[in-house]
Motif scaffolding. Structure first.
Motif, short mmCIF file in Angstrom:
data_model
loop_
_atom_site.label_atom_id
_atom_site.label_comp_id
_atom_site.label_asym_id
_atom_site.label_seq_id
_atom_site.Cartn_x
_atom_site.Cartn_y
_atom_site.Cartn_z
N UNK A 174 -81.43 25.57 15.17
CA UNK A 174 -82.59 24.75 15.26
C UNK A 174 -82.45 23.51 16.12
N UNK A 175 -83.27 22.76 16.99
CA UNK A 175 -83.07 21.54 17.30
C UNK A 175 -83.83 20.63 16.89
N UNK A 176 -83.58 19.66 16.13
CA UNK A 176 -84.26 18.84 15.46
C UNK A 176 -84.26 17.54 15.82
N UNK A 177 -85.44 16.73 15.89
CA UNK A 177 -85.82 15.37 16.44
C UNK A 177 -85.54 14.39 15.33
N UNK A 178 -84.75 13.21 15.64
CA UNK A 178 -84.64 12.19 14.82
C UNK A 178 -84.77 10.94 15.40
N UNK A 179 -85.87 10.55 15.30
CA UNK A 179 -86.01 9.04 16.09
C UNK A 179 -85.96 9.46 17.58
N UNK A 180 -85.46 9.04 18.41
CA UNK A 180 -85.38 9.16 19.64
C UNK A 180 -84.03 10.09 20.13
N UNK A 181 -83.53 10.81 19.22
CA UNK A 181 -82.33 11.55 19.41
C UNK A 181 -82.67 13.01 19.07
N UNK A 182 -81.62 13.88 19.05
CA UNK A 182 -81.72 15.39 18.72
C UNK A 182 -80.41 15.71 18.29
N UNK A 183 -80.54 16.76 17.37
CA UNK A 183 -79.31 17.65 16.82
C UNK A 183 -79.56 18.93 16.77
N UNK A 184 -78.46 19.68 17.13
CA UNK A 184 -78.49 21.06 17.14
C UNK A 184 -78.21 21.44 15.42
N UNK A 185 -78.63 22.38 14.91
CA UNK A 185 -78.31 22.79 13.57
C UNK A 185 -78.22 24.25 13.76
N UNK A 186 -77.18 24.88 12.81
CA UNK A 186 -76.90 26.29 12.96
C UNK A 186 -76.49 26.65 11.70
N UNK A 187 -77.37 27.52 11.03
CA UNK A 187 -77.41 27.89 9.72
C UNK A 187 -76.89 29.36 9.68
N UNK A 188 -75.79 29.83 8.94
CA UNK A 188 -75.07 30.89 8.94
C UNK A 188 -75.10 31.78 7.76
N UNK A 189 -75.31 32.96 7.60
CA UNK A 189 -74.74 34.04 6.34
C UNK A 189 -74.10 34.95 7.07
N UNK A 190 -72.79 34.83 6.80
CA UNK A 190 -71.75 35.76 7.52
C UNK A 190 -71.30 37.09 6.59
N UNK A 191 -70.54 37.92 7.12
CA UNK A 191 -70.11 39.07 6.65
C UNK A 191 -69.18 39.04 5.70
N UNK A 192 -68.81 39.84 4.71
CA UNK A 192 -67.63 39.96 3.95
C UNK A 192 -66.44 40.49 4.51
N UNK A 193 -66.90 41.43 5.71
CA UNK A 193 -65.77 42.34 6.36
C UNK A 193 -64.92 41.18 7.40
N UNK A 194 -63.61 41.13 7.35
CA UNK A 194 -62.82 40.45 8.10
C UNK A 194 -62.96 40.50 9.33
N UNK A 195 -63.05 41.67 9.98
CA UNK A 195 -63.31 41.81 11.52
C UNK A 195 -64.58 41.20 12.09
N UNK A 196 -65.56 41.49 11.29
CA UNK A 196 -66.97 40.90 11.47
C UNK A 196 -67.01 39.45 11.65
N UNK A 197 -66.39 39.01 10.22
CA UNK A 197 -66.39 37.61 10.13
C UNK A 197 -65.73 36.88 11.55
N UNK A 198 -64.50 37.26 11.85
CA UNK A 198 -63.99 36.74 12.85
C UNK A 198 -64.65 36.82 14.33
N UNK A 199 -65.48 38.05 14.67
CA UNK A 199 -66.02 38.06 15.55
C UNK A 199 -67.34 37.21 15.40
N UNK A 200 -68.05 36.96 14.35
CA UNK A 200 -69.02 36.09 14.08
C UNK A 200 -68.91 34.68 14.38
N UNK A 201 -67.66 34.17 13.82
CA UNK A 201 -67.09 32.63 14.20
C UNK A 201 -67.06 32.68 15.62
N UNK A 202 -66.47 33.58 16.37
CA UNK A 202 -66.46 33.26 17.93
C UNK A 202 -67.74 33.27 18.48
#
Length: 277
Positions: free
Chosen positions: A129-157
């Motif tokens: 999400x891009x969120x406006x705060x006054x005259x600025x903006x921030x990019x927020x990323x909200x994650x729910x990642x895998x318990x599996x090691x290889x998938x977790x590594x790929x997701x972080x990339x």
């Protein structure tokens, strides 16, 4: 004209387990109360239901929380099933972002699955999400990642690839399902700052939430940290906290982030669209 003070954003990450408490009761009002009492202004929630089933009374939990808290909302469905009955909405489960400030853009990113013989094959995702705060903006990323090691590594990339394309200062948070010593978390720390490590609170455990087994009299406490708030170089952290509660199997975490006004830019209006889902 004097320069305005840089704004402070109180960020929360909370895996709400669709409102299911450690007492076996599903009560979304308890979730809303914890969020409200925290005074958080940007919140990333994981395990949020929309019309998912009887376990959450077929509620649209995103709309309910947005209305209850008076916040803008965005949602990303990682599971999206056809309804049991014709004419009913799809049964969805995923991540949500709530914000006191306007959300001008949102997009859900499905993480690439890795098939393995162990672990479930639940689709994982990151809600942006891009969120406006006054005259600025921030990019927020909200994650729910895998318990599996290889998938977790790929997701972080994949998350790092998304943040590298961003035009705005980034916050990455969520349930990473991995303790700090795992290599994917170390990789996140090479690109972002872990708010809790910065405040020397790396032992602020978040899972499982404290609870008792009444039949045995055994009290359990959190033993690991798998929930995180990371921030980019345009920000500083003023304070962090875990909130002790048993209304989910995870503890919510909060961080006060100070935004450096002179390092931020607002996306031109013609390139944004209001998003309240």
């Amino acid at each position: 004209m004097k320069n305005r003070k840089p704004p402070i954003v109180k960020v929360m990450s909370f895996n709400i387990a669709h409102g299911l408490g450690m007492d076996g009761i599903t009560d979304l009002e308890r979730t809303a109360t914890v969020i409200e009492d925290s005074c958080a202004t940007v919140i990333g929630l994981q395990e949020v239901d929309r019309f998912f089933g009887e376990r959450s009374q077929f509620m649209d939990q995103v709309e309910w929380l947005g209305n209850r808290l008076g916040m803008y909302t965005a949602y990303g469905a990682n599971l999206d099933y056809a309804p049991d009955r014709e004419g009913m909405p799809n049964q969805q489960y995923g991540n949500a972002i709530l914000s006191k400030y306007p959300i001008t853009y949102s997009k859900n990113h499905h993480m690439t699955p890795v098939k393995q013989w162990y672990g479930n094959d639940e689709q994982r995702g990151v809600l942006e999400a891009v969120i406006e705060i006054d005259d600025m903006a921030i990019n927020v990323f909200n994650a729910h990642l895998s318990l599996k090691d290889e998938e977790l590594k790929l997701s972080v990339d994949e998350i790092l690839s998304l943040t590298q394309k961003s035009k705005f200062p980034c916050i990455v948070m969520g349930d990473f399902n991995a303790p700090p010593f795992y290599s994917p978390i170390s990789k996140m720390n090479r690109h972002f700052t872990d708010a809790f490590l910065k405040m020397k609170r790396g032992d602020a455990y978040t899972y499982p939430a404290p609870h008792s087994y009444s039949s045995t009299g055994v009290d359990l406490k959190p033993v690991t940290r798998i929930d995180y708030i990371f921030f980019g170089p345009e920000m500083e952290v003023a304070q962090t906290a875990t909130i002790s509660t048993d209304i989910s199997d995870h503890l919510p975490i909060v961080a006060d982030l100070v935004l450096a006004r002179n390092k931020q830019a607002l996306r031109p209006k013609e390139k944004t669209s209001k998003a309240k889902a």
